[in-house]
Scaffold this motif. Structure first.
Motif, short mmCIF file in Angstrom:
data_model
loop_
_atom_site.label_atom_id
_atom_site.label_comp_id
_atom_site.label_asym_id
_atom_site.label_seq_id
_atom_site.Cartn_x
_atom_site.Cartn_y
_atom_site.Cartn_z
N LEU A 412 9.28 -10.82 9.99
CA LEU A 412 8.99 -11.67 8.83
C LEU A 412 7.66 -12.40 9.01
CD1 LEU A 412 12.56 -13.12 8.20
CD2 LEU A 412 11.22 -11.77 6.56
N ALA A 413 7.42 -12.89 10.20
CA ALA A 413 6.14 -13.57 10.46
C ALA A 413 4.97 -12.60 10.37
CB ALA A 413 6.18 -14.24 11.84
N THR A 414 5.19 -11.40 10.87
CA THR A 414 4.13 -10.38 10.81
C THR A 414 3.84 -9.99 9.37
OG1 THR A 414 4.79 -9.51 12.98
CG2 THR A 414 3.49 -8.05 11.55
N ALA A 415 4.90 -9.83 8.57
CA ALA A 415 4.72 -9.47 7.17
C ALA A 415 3.99 -10.58 6.41
CB ALA A 415 6.07 -9.18 6.52
N ALA A 416 4.32 -11.83 6.72
CA ALA A 416 3.64 -12.95 6.06
C ALA A 416 2.16 -12.97 6.41
CB ALA A 416 4.29 -14.27 6.48
N ASP A 417 1.84 -12.63 7.65
CA ASP A 417 0.43 -12.57 8.04
C ASP A 417 -0.28 -11.42 7.33
OD1 ASP A 417 -1.84 -13.30 9.81
OD2 ASP A 417 -1.49 -11.31 10.62
N LEU A 418 0.41 -10.30 7.16
CA LEU A 418 -0.19 -9.15 6.48
C LEU A 418 -0.41 -9.41 5.00
CD1 LEU A 418 1.78 -6.19 8.08
CD2 LEU A 418 -0.66 -6.59 8.27
N ALA A 419 0.36 -10.34 4.45
CA ALA A 419 0.22 -10.64 3.02
C ALA A 419 -1.16 -11.17 2.68
CB ALA A 419 1.29 -11.64 2.58
N ALA A 427 -5.33 -1.03 8.69
CA ALA A 427 -5.27 -0.82 10.13
C ALA A 427 -4.22 -1.72 10.77
CB ALA A 427 -6.64 -1.08 10.76
N ARG A 428 -3.93 -2.85 10.15
CA ARG A 428 -2.91 -3.75 10.70
C ARG A 428 -1.52 -3.40 10.21
NH1 ARG A 428 -3.21 -9.09 9.33
NH2 ARG A 428 -4.28 -8.59 7.39
N PHE A 429 -1.43 -2.84 8.99
CA PHE A 429 -0.12 -2.53 8.43
C PHE A 429 0.50 -1.28 9.05
CE2 PHE A 429 2.27 0.02 5.29
CZ PHE A 429 3.36 -0.81 5.10
N ASP A 430 -0.27 -0.22 9.16
CA ASP A 430 0.28 1.07 9.60
C ASP A 430 1.02 1.00 10.93
OD1 ASP A 430 -0.67 2.13 7.28
OD2 ASP A 430 -2.29 3.31 8.18
N PRO A 431 0.47 0.31 11.96
CA PRO A 431 1.18 0.29 13.24
C PRO A 431 2.52 -0.45 13.21
CG PRO A 431 -1.14 -0.28 13.54
CD PRO A 431 -0.86 -0.34 12.07
N VAL A 432 2.71 -1.38 12.27
CA VAL A 432 3.95 -2.17 12.27
C VAL A 432 4.89 -1.79 11.13
CG1 VAL A 432 2.81 -4.12 13.37
CG2 VAL A 432 2.95 -4.04 10.89
N ALA A 433 4.50 -0.84 10.31
CA ALA A 433 5.32 -0.50 9.14
C ALA A 433 6.72 -0.05 9.55
CB ALA A 433 4.62 0.57 8.31
N ASP A 434 6.80 0.83 10.55
CA ASP A 434 8.12 1.30 11.00
C ASP A 434 8.94 0.16 11.58
OD1 ASP A 434 7.80 3.91 10.19
OD2 ASP A 434 6.98 4.58 12.11
N GLU A 435 8.27 -0.80 12.20
CA GLU A 435 8.98 -1.94 12.77
C GLU A 435 9.63 -2.76 11.66
OE1 GLU A 435 10.10 -2.20 16.02
OE2 GLU A 435 7.98 -1.80 16.44
N LEU A 436 8.88 -2.99 10.58
CA LEU A 436 9.42 -3.76 9.45
C LEU A 436 10.59 -3.02 8.81
CD1 LEU A 436 6.07 -4.92 7.76
CD2 LEU A 436 7.35 -6.01 9.61
N ARG A 437 10.45 -1.72 8.67
CA ARG A 437 11.53 -0.93 8.07
C ARG A 437 12.80 -0.98 8.93
NH1 ARG A 437 6.91 3.27 7.60
NH2 ARG A 437 6.09 2.89 5.50
N ARG A 458 11.03 -7.52 -0.21
CA ARG A 458 9.99 -7.83 -1.20
C ARG A 458 8.60 -7.66 -0.60
NH1 ARG A 458 7.12 -12.17 -1.81
NH2 ARG A 458 8.48 -13.43 -0.49
N GLN A 459 8.42 -8.16 0.63
CA GLN A 459 7.11 -8.03 1.27
C GLN A 459 6.76 -6.57 1.54
OE1 GLN A 459 8.21 -10.68 4.48
NE2 GLN A 459 6.73 -12.23 3.83
N LEU A 460 7.76 -5.80 1.97
CA LEU A 460 7.51 -4.37 2.21
C LEU A 460 7.16 -3.65 0.91
CD1 LEU A 460 9.98 -2.78 4.79
CD2 LEU A 460 7.53 -2.37 4.57
N ALA A 461 7.83 -4.02 -0.19
CA ALA A 461 7.53 -3.40 -1.48
C ALA A 461 6.09 -3.65 -1.89
CB ALA A 461 8.49 -3.93 -2.54
N ILE A 466 0.37 -1.50 -2.19
CA ILE A 466 -1.06 -1.59 -1.87
C ILE A 466 -1.48 -0.42 -0.98
CG2 ILE A 466 -2.84 -3.01 -0.77
CD1 ILE A 466 -1.17 -5.46 -1.46
N ARG A 467 -0.55 0.04 -0.14
CA ARG A 467 -0.82 1.15 0.78
C ARG A 467 -0.66 2.50 0.09
NH1 ARG A 467 -2.16 4.57 3.38
NH2 ARG A 467 -2.04 4.95 5.62
N ASN A 468 -0.36 2.47 -1.23
CA ASN A 468 -0.20 3.68 -2.04
C ASN A 468 1.05 4.48 -1.67
OD1 ASN A 468 -2.70 3.11 -3.28
ND2 ASN A 468 -3.77 4.10 -1.59
#
Length: 932
Positions: A412-419, A427-437, A458-461, A466-468
Motif C-alpha cells: 500500500l505504501a509503495t502504491a501510494a508512492d507510485l501514484a 520503470a518503478r511500477f513494472d518491478p513491483v506490479a506482481d508484488e501488488l497483485r 483501486r490503486q492497481l486499476a 496508465i500502464r496501458n
C-alpha cells in the motif's frame, strides 16, 4: 638402456606411488638408510634432479610412457540436455583458473554440468579427471580421506591422508572434481589451499550451493535452464526429452504449454525432470494445476541420492545448513513474489536494515536467493520452488498471517508512492506490479483486510490504466467496486470500469457497468447520479452501437431514459445527460447505424444543440464533448459536411488537454475516430491520416489492433499509399483473427480499401483474401450503397471498365443518402460523374453539373469533377491543374492517374509514379489525351 637392479626397480615403482623412504622400507622390509642409497643411485643412473622426477619416470616405465588413467567418471543415467553456452563458459574458466566453484541452488543442475565439462575436458589432463562426491562426508576432517579413496590411495604409515593426497598429486596434471561442498566448506577450503600450493599442475572444479570464500576461488554461478521464447529453450527440451523417456512423447504444438510449466518452475532442472516424470499420470493440464502446490507434486525420481528424490528434500538439505536467524529471514522474505530490495525485506521482516542486509547476503551465498546488482541498487529474488518452501516454513512457524499483513502494508505504501507520476513511473511500477497483485490476491479473502484490499485494487486499476494494461484495469476497478464499503465508492469504481470497457471497445461490458453504477448510486441516495448513469447507458447504445456483441433493443433504451428523467430532478448534470440521450435514442427511429428519417433531421439537430447547451453549463468537458458528438452526427445526416467536420474538430480540441483518465481517454478516442471520418467526408486526407494515426498508435488499443488501424487503412487506400496499406493490413488482419474474426460491419471500409489496393496492384490472390474478409464482416447498407461502390468504382475505372463502374453506382445519391452522406457522398458523386464521362453516356454533362454543386468545398472531389470535365472537353491544361490539386491534397494516386490521362510525356511520368506506388498500369480510355 639404463642398468637398474631389481631392488632399485621395486624402489622406483614405490616412488611412483609417492611413498616416503620410511614407507618404502616398511613395504620392502629394508632399512631407511638402504632406501636412501637406492634413491641416490636411481637419481644418478636416470640423470634426474629430484624425487618428483623419479616418480614421473616410474609412471612412464610402468605405463610404457603413459600416465595411469583416472577412474571413469560417474556414468549419467540420462542424457545431458542443452547448456551449450554454460559448458563453454565453465570449460574456459577451468582452462584459465586453477580453482573454479560452480555455485547454484539445489536442483539447478550443478553436478550434471560439472560432469559434462569434466568429461569433455579429459583430454586436456594427461593424468586424468578424478571425481569425489562429498555428500556422504559429514566431518570436514574426513575430506582428504574421501579424495584419497577416489585416488585409490590407502592409509600409509607415518603420513596422514592429506599428505598422501598431496604426495599422490604432486606432479600430476589432473582435474579434480569435488561435488557437493556446501556442508563442509571450511574443510574443503583448508584442503584446497594446501593442495593448490603443493600440486602446481592440478585444477579443481568444485560444485556447491555456497562459495568457498577463499582468495584463489573463481566463482561460476550456474543459472537455471534457459526459458527462451516461443517454446525454444533448454528447459522445454529437457521436459520433452524426459517425457519421451517414460514413454509419453509430446507433440511440438504442446511446446508452448510445456514452456509455461518450465517458466513456473523457474527453469530448475530437478523440478523440470520431476514434473516430466509425472506427465503420464497427470498430463500437462494436471501438472499445471498441481503446480499451485509444487513441493507436494515434485516428488519421485530414480535418484540414488535421497536429497534429489524431491525438491522438498533438496531444500531441506540447504535449510538445515542455515543459522536460525537466516532461516527466519528466508521464510519471511518468501512473501515476495518478485525481486525485492533490502529495505523492503527489512519492513516485512521487521528487522533492522543492516542486519537484514547481512542475512540476505548469507542466503545469497547459500544460493537460496538470486542477487542482481544494477546502477540503482541491489535486489534479491527467491526461485519459485524455494519461495514456496519458505512459505510453508512460514506457515509452520505460525508467522504467515502477520508476515502477509506486513507485506500488504508495504504494498500500500509503495502504491501510494507510485501514484505520484514521474518520468520514471513505468520503470518503478513494472518491478513491483506482481508484488501488488499478490498482496491483493491474499487480502481479498480476508474480511478484516477489506478496506486495505479496496484501496490497493483501486490503486492497481489506476496504475494499470496508465500502464496501458486496460484489461487488468477494468478487472481491478470492478474488484474495487466489489470491495467498497460505501455504495457511493462502489458507483464511482463502476463508472471508471465502464469507461475502461469503452476504451477496450467492449460495449456489452460498458452497458452492464453503467447500469450497475446506477444501482449503486441509488443505494447511496444519489438520485441525480443514478439518472446520469442510466441516461449514459441509453446514450451508448446509439453512440457506440458498433462495439456491442448484442445491441439492446430500442425499447430498453427508451425505458432507461424514462427512468433517468424521473430521477434527474433539477440537477444540471443529470438534465444534460438525459437531454443527450433524448437527442440520440429518441430521434433514431431506424437504429443507430442508419440515422433518423428525413422528417426527423431538424428535430435531431435541435435536440443535439440543446444537449450541447445544457452540457456546456455544467462546465464538464466530457459531457459537452459527448453532446458535440450527437451534434456532429445530426449535422452529417443533414448533409452539412463541412459544419460537421468543424464540430468534430471542436470536440477533439476540447478533450486534448485533459489528463489520461479512463473516461477522458474513452471520449478522446471516439472523438478522434469521428473527426477522422468527418475529414474523409470533407476530402481533407492529410487531416484524416493525422487523426487516424493517433488512433492507430494509441497504446490502449493494442489488443484491438483491427479497430485501431481501420480508419488509417481507409485514408491510405483513398490516397493510394500502397506501402502504408500493405503494412497496416498485416496488423489489422492479425488482430482481427486473434480476436476471433468478429463480424463487425464497421470494419468493412478498411477491408474494402485493402481489397481495392490489391486490385490496383493486380494481385488477384491477395484481393480474393480481402474480399473473403469483407464477406465475413457482413453485408451492410453502407457497403451496398456507400464505401462499397466507391472502392469498386475506383478499381473498375483504373481497369478501364467505366460502364461497369457506372452500373455499380447506378442508384441516385438522393435515393441512398443515408448510406453515402456520412463519409461517402462526395466521393460517390464525383466518381459517378467521372464514370459517366468515361462511359460516354448522353447524360455526362448533367452528372458533372450535379456533382459540381454537391462537392463544392471538397478539394479532392472537386478535382475529380474538374478532371472528368477536362477529359470531356479535351483540356490538357485543366488536367494538369487537377493533378497539382491532387498532389497538394496528399492524393498521389489520383495525381498519377490524372497525368496518365494528360497523355504524352505526362502520361509516362504518371505511369512511372504508379509503378513507384506498386500499382499495375492503368488501362487507357478513349478520352485519354495522346498529344503533348
Amino acid at each position: 638402456m639404463v642398468d637398474v637392479s631389481p631392488r632399485e626397480a621395486e624402489v622406483l615403482a614405490l616412488l611412483g606411488d609417492h611413498l616416503s623412504n620410511a614407507e618404502i622400507g616398511a613395504r620392502l622390509f629394508i632399512s631407511v638408510r638402504t632406501v636412501e642409497t637406492h634413491v641416490s643411485s636411481l637419481l644418478r643412473k636416470l640423470e634426474v634432479p629430484d624425487r618428483r622426477a623419479l616418480a614421473q619416470r616410474a609412471r612412464e616405465v610402468a605405463g610404457g610412457g603413459a600416465a595411469p588413467q583416472a577412474p571413469v567418471l560417474p556414468a549419467p543415467l540420462t542424457s545431458f540436455v542443452g547448456r551449450v553456452s554454460e559448458r563453454a563458459e565453465l570449460s574456459e574458466l577451468i582452462r584459465a583458473h586453477r580453482q573454479v566453484s560452480a555455485v547454484g541452488p539445489g536442483g539447478v543442475g550443478k553436478t550434471r554440468l560439472a560432469l559434462a565439462v569434466a568429461s569433455h575436458a579429459g583430454g586436456d589432463y594427461p593424468d586424468g579427471v578424478w571425481f569425489v562426491d562429498l555428500v556422504p562426508v559429514a566431518d570436514p576432517d574426513m575430506i582428504a580421506a574421501a579424495v584419497a579413496v577416489a585416488l585409490g590411495l590407502g592409509e600409509q604409515p607415518g603420513r596422514d591422508m592429506t599428505e598422501s593426497v598431496l604426495a599422490a598429486l604432486a606432479d600430476r596434471q589432473a582435474l579434480l572434481v569435488l561435488d557437493n561442498c556446501e556442508h563442509v566448506l571450511d574443510g574443503v577450503a583448508v584442503l584446497l589451499e594446501r593442495l593448490l600450493a603443493a600440486c602446481p599442475a592440478v585444477t579443481v572444479l568444485a560444485t556447491s550451493r555456497a562459495r568457498l570464500m577463499v582468495p584463489f576461488e573463481r566463482v561460476y554461478p550456474v543459472p537455471p535452464l534457459s526459458l527462451g521464447v516461443d517454446g525454444e529453450s533448454d528447459a522445454v527440451a529437457l521436459f520433452m526429452q524426459r517425457a519421451a523417456a517414460v514413454g509419453w512423447p509430446l507433440d511440438p504444438p504442446l511446446r508452448d504449454q510445456v514452456a509455461s510449466i518450465c517458466e513456473r518452475l523457474d527453469g530448475m532442472a530437478l523440478a523440470i525432470e520431476l514434473a516430466a516424470a509425472r506427465y503420464p499420470m497427470l498430463g500437462l493440464d494436471g501438472i499445471t494445476a498441481a503446480l499451485s502446490h509444487p513441493l507436494r507434486m515434485l516428488t519421485g525420481g530414480a535418484r540414488t541420492d535421497d536429497r534429489h528424490r524431491s525438491v522438498r528434500a533438496t531444500l531441506d538439505w540447504s535449510h538445515a545448513l542455515l543459522e536460525p536467524a537466516d532461516r527466519a529471514l528466508l521464510r519471511r522474505v518468501s512473501v515476495f513474489v518478485a525481486p525485492f530490495t533490502t529495505s523492503a525485506a527489512a519492513e516485512v521482516a521487521e528487522t533492522e536494515e543492516g542486519i537484514v542486509a547481512d542475512g540476505l547476503a548469507r542466503l545469497a551465498e547459500q544460493s537460496l536467493l538470486v542477487v542482481r546488482t544494477f546502477p540503482g541498487g541491489t535486489e534479491y529474488r527467491a526461485l519459485e520452488p524455494i519461495r514456496q518452501y519458505g512459505t510453508e516454513r512460514l506457515a509452520e512457524a505460525g508467522e504467515l498471517v502477520e508476515s502477509r499483513h506486513r507485506h500488504l502494508r508495504w504494498c500500500l505504501a509503495t502504491a501510494a508512492d507510485l501514484a505520484v507520476v514521474r518520468a520514471d513511473w513505468r520503470a518503478r511500477f513494472d518491478p513491483v506490479a506482481d508484488e501488488l497483485r499478490a498482496a491483493l490476491s491474499w487480502a481479498v479473502d480476508r474480511p478484516e483486510q477489506r478496506m486495505d484490499a479496496y484501496h490497493l485494487a483501486r490503486q492497481l486499476a489506476e496504475m494499470a490504466f496508465i500502464r496501458n494494461l486496460v484489461g487488468e484495469s477494468q478487472l481491478r476497478y470492478e474488484q474495487a467496486a466489489a470491495l467498497a464499503v460505501e455504495p457511493a465508492a462502489e458507483a464511482s469504481m463502476l463508472r471508471h470500469a465502464a469507461a475502461v470497457a469503452g476504451c477496450r471497445m467492449r460495449g456489452d461490458d460498458m452497458h452492464r457497468l453503467w447500469q450497475a453504477a446506477a444501482q449503486a448510486a441509488r443505494r447511496a441516495g444519489d438520485a441525480a447520479g443514478a439518472a446520469s448513469d442510466l441516461a449514459t447507458a441509453a446514450t451508448n447504445t446509439y453512440r457506440f452501437w458498433s462495439r456491442f456483441e448484442l445491441l439492446p433493443p430500442p425499447e430498453e433504451s427508451i425505458a432507461l431514459i424514462r427512468e433517468a428523467r424521473e430521477l434527474a430532478g433539477d440537477d444540471p448534470a443529470a438534465q444534460a445527460a438525459v437531454a443527450l440521450a433524448e437527442a440520440g435514442v429518441l430521434s433514431d427511429a431506424f437504429g443507430a447505424a442508419q440515422g433518423p428519417p428525413d422528417n426527423a433531421v431538424p428535430e435531431t439537430i435541435a435536440r443535439a444543440e440543446r444537449a450541447v447547451t445544457l452540457a456546456h453549463r455544467t462546465r464538464d468537458p466530457l459531457a459537452e464533448a459527448a453532446a458535440l458528438d450527437a451534434l456532429t452526427g445530426a449535422q452529417c445526416w443533414a448533409g452539412e459536411t463541412f459544419t460537421s467536420a468543424a464540430t468534430a474538430r471542436r470536440r477533439v480540441a476540447l478533450l486534448s488537454s485533459l489528463p489520461a483518465a479512463p473516461a477522458n481517454t474513452h471520449e478522446l478516442l471516439d472523438a478522434l475516430g469521428n473527426a477522422t471520418e468527418a475529414s474523409l467526408g470533407a476530402g481533407d486526407l492529410p487531416a484524416a491520416r493525422r487523426l487516424a494515426r493517433q488512433i492507430a498508435d494509441h497504446p490502449l488499443l493494442v489488443e484491438v489492433g483491427h479497430r485501431a488501424t481501420s480508419w488509417l487503412l481507409v485514408a491510405d487506400a483513398l490516397a493510394g499509399n500502397t506501402d502504408d496499406v500493405l503494412a497496416g493490413s498485416v496488423r489489422f488482419l492479425d488482430a482481427w483473427q486473434r480476436a476471433g474474426s468478429p463480424a463487425r460491419s464497421v470494419l468493412g471500409p478498411a477491408a474494402a480499401g485493402v481489397a481495392m489496393i490489391h486490385g490496383l496492384r493486380d494481385d488477384r490472390e491477395a484481393q480474393s483474401v480481402w474480399t473473403a474478409v469483407l464477406k465475413q464482416l457482413g453485408v451492410s447498407h453502407e457497403q451496398t450503397y456507400g464505401y462499397g461502390p466507391v472502392f469498386d468504382a475506383m478499381l473498375l475505372l483504373h481497369r478501364g471498365q467505366a460502364p461497369e463502374a457506372l452500373e455499380r453506382m447506378a442508384p441516385e445519391p438522393g435515393d441512398v443518402w443515408k448510406s453515402v452522406t456520412w463519409i461517402w457522398l462526395h466521393w460517390y458523386v464525383a466518381l459517378r460523374a467521372e464514370a459517366a464521362v468515361l462511359a460516354g453516356g448522353p447524360g455526362a454533362r448533367d452528372h458533372l453539373a450535379e456533382a459540381r454543386t454537391v462537392v463544392a468545398g471538397n478539394v479532392v472531389a472537386e478535382a475529380m469533377v474538374q478532371r472528368a470535365e477536362a477529359l470531356l472537353d479535351g483540356d490538357q491544361q485543366a488536367l494538369l491543374a487537377a493533378a497539382g490539386t491532387f498532389d497538394a491534397a496528399g492524393c498521389r494516386y489520383q495525381s498519377a492517374r490524372t497525368l496518365v490521362f494528360a497523355g504524352g510525356g505526362h502520361a509516362r511520368r504518371g505511369a512511372a509514379i504508379l509503378g513507384d506506388l506498386g500499382l499495375a498500369p492503368m488501362v487507357p480510355c478513349r478520352l485519354q489525351i495522346t498529344s503533348t
